[in-house]
Design a protein around this motif. Structure first.
Motif, PDB file in Angstrom:
ATOM      1  N   TYR A 110       0.812  -1.216   0.000  1.00 22.80           N
ATOM      2  CA  TYR A 110       0.000   0.000   0.000  1.00 22.80           C
ATOM      3  C   TYR A 110       0.845   1.267   0.000  1.00 22.80           C
ATOM      4  CZ  TYR A 110       0.818   0.453   5.073  1.00 22.80           C
ATOM      5  OH  TYR A 110       1.393   0.594   6.308  1.00 22.80           O
ATOM      6  N   THR A 111       2.148   1.137   0.275  1.00 17.95           N
ATOM      7  CA  THR A 111       3.013   2.325   0.299  1.00 17.95           C
ATOM      8  C   THR A 111       3.598   2.651  -1.070  1.00 17.95           C
ATOM      9  OG1 THR A 111       5.018   1.088   0.918  1.00 17.95           O
ATOM     10  CG2 THR A 111       3.595   1.860   2.707  1.00 17.95           C
ATOM     11  N   LEU A 112       3.244   1.882  -2.109  1.00 16.29           N
ATOM     12  CA  LEU A 112       3.710   2.182  -3.459  1.00 16.29           C
ATOM     13  C   LEU A 112       3.225   3.559  -3.892  1.00 16.29           C
ATOM     14  CD1 LEU A 112       5.007   1.310  -6.159  1.00 16.29           C
ATOM     15  CD2 LEU A 112       2.804   0.262  -6.758  1.00 16.29           C
ATOM     16  N   PHE A 141      -0.348  11.789   0.147  1.00 14.24           N
ATOM     17  CA  PHE A 141      -0.021  11.959  -1.269  1.00 14.24           C
ATOM     18  C   PHE A 141       0.055  10.586  -1.928  1.00 14.24           C
ATOM     19  CE2 PHE A 141       2.663  15.694   0.434  1.00 14.24           C
ATOM     20  CZ  PHE A 141       1.554  16.509   0.485  1.00 14.24           C
ATOM     21  N   LEU A 142      -0.678  10.406  -3.014  1.00 18.91           N
ATOM     22  CA  LEU A 142      -0.632   9.176  -3.793  1.00 18.91           C
ATOM     23  C   LEU A 142      -0.318   9.505  -5.242  1.00 18.91           C
ATOM     24  CD1 LEU A 142      -3.783   7.187  -2.539  1.00 18.91           C
ATOM     25  CD2 LEU A 142      -1.402   6.894  -1.824  1.00 18.91           C
ATOM     26  N   ARG A 151      -6.651   7.416  -8.938  1.00 16.28           N
ATOM     27  CA  ARG A 151      -5.960   7.315  -7.653  1.00 16.28           C
ATOM     28  C   ARG A 151      -5.736   8.737  -7.148  1.00 16.28           C
ATOM     29  NH1 ARG A 151      -0.358   5.091  -5.488  1.00 16.28           N
ATOM     30  NH2 ARG A 151      -1.093   3.693  -3.854  1.00 16.28           N
ATOM     31  N   PRO A 152      -6.698   9.282  -6.433  1.00 13.70           N
ATOM     32  CA  PRO A 152      -6.612  10.680  -6.012  1.00 13.70           C
ATOM     33  C   PRO A 152      -5.478  10.914  -5.017  1.00 13.70           C
ATOM     34  CG  PRO A 152      -8.443   9.589  -4.925  1.00 13.70           C
ATOM     35  CD  PRO A 152      -7.936   8.640  -5.958  1.00 13.70           C
ATOM     36  N   THR A 153      -5.052  12.153  -4.928  1.00  8.45           N
ATOM     37  CA  THR A 153      -4.045  12.567  -3.966  1.00  8.45           C
ATOM     38  C   THR A 153      -4.613  13.694  -3.108  1.00  8.45           C
ATOM     39  OG1 THR A 153      -1.722  13.213  -3.699  1.00  8.45           O
ATOM     40  CG2 THR A 153      -2.953  14.287  -5.485  1.00  8.45           C
ATOM     41  N   GLY A 154      -3.879  14.066  -2.064  1.00  8.35           N
ATOM     42  CA  GLY A 154      -4.408  15.070  -1.145  1.00  8.35           C
ATOM     43  C   GLY A 154      -5.513  14.507  -0.272  1.00  8.35           C
ATOM     44  N   ASN A 155      -5.417  13.216   0.038  1.00  4.11           N
ATOM     45  CA  ASN A 155      -6.423  12.551   0.876  1.00  4.11           C
ATOM     46  C   ASN A 155      -6.153  12.821   2.355  1.00  4.11           C
ATOM     47  OD1 ASN A 155      -7.300  11.257  -1.597  1.00  4.11           O
ATOM     48  ND2 ASN A 155      -5.570   9.874  -1.350  1.00  4.11           N
ATOM     49  N   LYS A 180      -7.585  14.987  -9.166  1.00  5.61           N
ATOM     50  CA  LYS A 180      -7.239  14.221 -10.359  1.00  5.61           C
ATOM     51  C   LYS A 180      -6.170  13.186  -9.991  1.00  5.61           C
ATOM     52  CE  LYS A 180      -7.867  18.343 -13.238  1.00  5.61           C
ATOM     53  NZ  LYS A 180      -7.173  19.326 -14.141  1.00  5.61           N
ATOM     54  N   THR A 181      -5.884  12.289 -10.924  1.00  4.02           N
ATOM     55  CA  THR A 181      -4.798  11.318 -10.760  1.00  4.02           C
ATOM     56  C   THR A 181      -3.565  11.852 -11.478  1.00  4.02           C
ATOM     57  OG1 THR A 181      -6.332   9.461 -10.637  1.00  4.02           O
ATOM     58  CG2 THR A 181      -4.054   8.951 -11.235  1.00  4.02           C
ATOM     59  N   TYR A 182      -2.411  11.782 -10.801  1.00  2.00           N
ATOM     60  CA  TYR A 182      -1.168  12.301 -11.369  1.00  2.00           C
ATOM     61  C   TYR A 182      -0.156  11.170 -11.497  1.00  2.00           C
ATOM     62  CZ  TYR A 182      -3.269  16.810 -10.303  1.00  2.00           C
ATOM     63  OH  TYR A 182      -4.130  17.898 -10.246  1.00  2.00           O
ATOM     64  N   ASP A 183       0.105  10.757 -12.731  1.00  2.00           N
ATOM     65  CA  ASP A 183       1.072   9.699 -13.007  1.00  2.00           C
ATOM     66  C   ASP A 183       2.482  10.268 -13.150  1.00  2.00           C
ATOM     67  OD1 ASP A 183      -0.843   7.581 -13.133  1.00  2.00           O
ATOM     68  OD2 ASP A 183      -1.402   8.222 -15.153  1.00  2.00           O
TER      69      ASP A 183
END
Length: 269
Positions: A110-112, A141-142, A151-155, A180-183
């Motif tokens: 889960y830490t990926l 941050f994801l 895969r949202p970030t700022g959760n 948004k998702t940031y790759d």
């Protein structure tokens, strides 16, 4: 009468503009990271004593704080945090982060492409050697996994804490934002507005992605803490800010804070 009406509108607009300019002039951003070293920061890593920077986990290169594991073997749950030296209460924090490299061997799946900034955290000096997570709130941050899935970030995550969301006590550990998702390895701008023990707002690349209130001690996830520290139901109106290390290499830069005015303000120690 029309002329008087126009004059009143003009004076009102001028007054608003002047007030705005005064407020802008009073804004003072303070750099928490000088781009050269982490002398103003303290380290606490699971399985290690306070201020032991095991394996040079937190280091500075090219004007960034880098989280690295090249001096580790197996990750061995050595979750770490880098804390700014003083606590804050009412503030606007902003920074940039990016994910790089590969997940360290032995780190939980889960830490990926997973990191974060902890806030309203307990003093790291109060953490026993074997405490895994600080009692705190996390702006998580994801990074996207380039698989087309959101895969949202700022959760929000809550080790040893609780929050109120949409007027109710939230019963989960993490709460997804609407970002948004940031790759990839792009730099992402993250901002955090914290108003003591009332309102908290998460902002990603200029968009408000999550808002909640009433941070307080409670819940689970944090383990082997000093029970005198974990007083469930106690409002969190201030605490330390920390950058996270949990197995994924990540960079941080442009870390700045602006303290916000509030009633009965207590000066940070």
């Amino acid at each position: 009468m029309k002329k008087l009406g126009y004059l009143f509108i003009a004076v009102t607009l001028w007054g608003c503009s002047t007030s705005k300019n005064i407020n802008n002039q009073s804004e003072k951003w303070i750099k928490l990271f000088n781009g050269k070293n982490i002398k103003d920061w303290n380290v606490k890593i699971h399985h290690h004593d306070y201020n032991v920077n095991y394996g040079n986990t937190f280091r500075v290169e090219d004007g960034t704080i880098q989280v690295r594991y090249d001096q580790y073997g197996d990750f061995n749950d050595q979750f770490g945090h880098l804390y700014y030296k003083t606590p804050f209460s009412y503030y606007h924090l902003k920074l940039k982060y990016r994910f790089v490299g590969e997940l360290q061997k032995g780190a939980p799946s889960y830490t990926l492409r997973n990191s974060g900034v902890m806030f309203h955290s307990q003093d790291p000096k109060t953490m026993p050697k074997e405490q895994d997570w600080p009692i705190s709130i996390e702006m998580q941050f994801l990074g996207g996994l380039s698989d087309g899935r959101p895969r949202p970030t700022g959760n929000m995550c809550s080790p040893g804490t609780d929050i109120f969301y949409q007027g109710k006590l939230y019963d989960g550990h993490c709460l997804d934002s609407k970002s948004k998702t940031y790759d990839g390895d792009q730099w992402i701008s993250a901002e955090l507005i914290v108003l003591g023990d009332s309102l908290v707002k998460h902002i990603i690349n200029g968009d408000t992605v999550l808002q909640y209130s009433k941070p307080q001690i409670g819940g689970g996830v944090a383990n082997r803490y000093d029970p005198k520290i974990k007083i469930d139901g106690k409002a969190l109106n201030q605490g330390f800010i920390a950058l996270q290390s949990e197995g994924q290499p990540v960079d941080f830069k442009d870390i700045q804070i602006m303290e916000l005015p509030h009633h009965n303000k207590k000066k940070s120690n």
